[in-house]
Design a protein around this motif. Structure first.
Motif, short mmCIF file in Angstrom:
data_model
loop_
_atom_site.label_atom_id
_atom_site.label_comp_id
_atom_site.label_asym_id
_atom_site.label_seq_id
_atom_site.Cartn_x
_atom_site.Cartn_y
_atom_site.Cartn_z
N SER A 97 38.05 19.57 34.51
CA SER A 97 36.80 20.32 34.13
C SER A 97 35.71 19.39 34.47
O SER A 97 34.70 20.27 35.15
N CYS A 98 35.71 18.23 34.33
CA CYS A 98 34.37 17.44 35.03
C CYS A 98 34.46 17.43 36.66
O CYS A 98 33.34 17.62 36.83
N LEU A 99 35.68 17.45 37.11
CA LEU A 99 35.76 17.48 38.36
C LEU A 99 35.15 18.71 39.12
O LEU A 99 34.49 18.76 39.95
N PHE A 100 35.53 19.83 38.52
CA PHE A 100 35.15 21.29 38.89
C PHE A 100 33.63 21.30 38.93
O PHE A 100 32.93 21.81 39.73
N ILE A 101 33.11 20.83 37.72
CA ILE A 101 31.68 20.94 37.37
C ILE A 101 31.07 20.01 38.36
O ILE A 101 29.91 20.70 39.00
N GLY A 102 31.43 18.86 38.64
CA GLY A 102 30.59 17.98 39.68
C GLY A 102 30.63 18.71 40.95
O GLY A 102 29.74 18.80 41.71
N LEU A 103 31.98 19.38 41.52
CA LEU A 103 31.94 19.80 42.71
C LEU A 103 31.02 21.07 42.87
O LEU A 103 30.56 21.53 43.96
N GLY A 104 31.11 21.88 41.76
CA GLY A 104 30.51 23.10 41.76
C GLY A 104 28.81 22.55 41.89
O GLY A 104 28.18 23.43 42.74
N LEU A 105 28.29 21.94 41.17
CA LEU A 105 26.88 21.31 41.42
C LEU A 105 26.58 20.80 42.89
O LEU A 105 25.51 21.13 43.20
N LEU A 106 27.66 20.12 43.32
CA LEU A 106 27.36 19.73 44.70
C LEU A 106 27.32 20.76 45.63
O LEU A 106 26.56 20.83 46.81
N ARG A 107 28.25 21.83 45.77
CA ARG A 107 28.23 22.80 46.66
C ARG A 107 27.17 23.65 46.19
O ARG A 107 26.64 24.21 47.33
N GLN A 108 26.61 23.95 45.03
CA GLN A 108 25.55 24.79 44.83
C GLN A 108 24.21 24.29 45.60
O GLN A 108 23.48 24.89 46.07
N LYS A 109 24.09 22.74 45.56
CA LYS A 109 23.11 22.13 46.22
C LYS A 109 23.05 22.31 47.79
O LYS A 109 22.16 22.58 48.44
N GLU A 110 24.38 22.19 48.28
CA GLU A 110 24.65 22.47 49.74
C GLU A 110 24.15 23.91 50.03
O GLU A 110 23.56 24.21 51.03
N THR A 111 24.60 24.96 49.46
CA THR A 111 24.22 26.25 49.79
C THR A 111 23.05 26.66 49.73
O THR A 111 22.45 27.29 50.38
#
Length: 66
Positions: free
Chosen positions: A46-60
């Motif tokens: 869950s922490c990994l997916f939240i972190g990746l989601g926040l990073l992806r959101q920043k890139e998009t």
């Protein structure tokens, strides 16, 4: 801000996984060992997916601005 928060969540995921593996090797948990593994891996994912989601959101958001 989101990038830093995403990195922080990914670091927490690494620490959780390390704690679960090392804790399982050191401790004498016989009856609830599966619960420790499932809970630790669930929290890590869950922490990994939240972190990746926040990073992806920043890139998009960055690509949409260009």
């Amino acid at each position: 801000m989101r990038k830093e928060l995403g990195k922080w969540f990914m670091d927490i995921a690494k620490y959780l996984l390390t704690a679960v593996v090392v804790g399982a090797l050191i401790s004498d948990i016989e009856n609830s060992r599966w619960l420790v593994y499932v809970g630790g891996i669930g929290a890590t994912l869950s922490c990994l997916f939240i972190g990746l989601g926040l990073l992806r959101q920043k890139e998009t958001n960055k690509t949409q601005e260009e």
